[in-house]
Design a protein around this motif. Structure first.
Motif: not given
Length: 71
Positions: A51-65, A22-34
Motif C-alpha cells: 500500500g501507500k503508508h507502509l512506514l506508518t503501518c509498520l510502526l503500528i504493527l511493531g507497537c502491537r507486537a 479487526q487489526g487488519l481491517q483497521e489498517i486497510l480502512a485507515q491507511y489503504q494498506t493490506s
C-alpha cells in the motif's frame, strides 16, 4: 504498488491480526494498506504489507507486537 515484508515472531501474529481480524481491517480502512499474515498452520513468520503508508503501518504493527510481549 509498494510492498514490504517483515519477520514477526509467530506468537505475536495474533496481536497483529487483532480480535476477529479487526487489526487488519483497521489498517486497510485507515491507511489503504493490506497486511498478509500466513495461516496458523504455515511455519512462515513473514508478514507482507502492500500500500501507500507502509512506514506508518509498520510502526503500528511493531507497537502491537511489542505491547503484547510486555503485557
Amino acid at each position: 504498488m509498494i510492498q514490504v515484508s517483515v519477520e514477526v515472531n509467530k506468537k505475536q501474529h495474533k496481536y497483529v491480526i487483532g480480535p476477529k481480524g479487526q487489526g487488519l481491517q483497521e489498517i486497510l480502512a485507515q491507511y489503504q494498506t493490506s497486511v498478509e499474515v500466513p495461516p496458523l498452520d504455515n511455519p512462515s513468520t513473514t508478514i507482507t504489507l502492500r500500500g501507500k503508508h507502509l512506514l506508518t503501518c509498520l510502526l503500528i504493527l511493531g507497537c502491537r507486537a511489542l505491547i503484547a510481549r510486555v503485557c
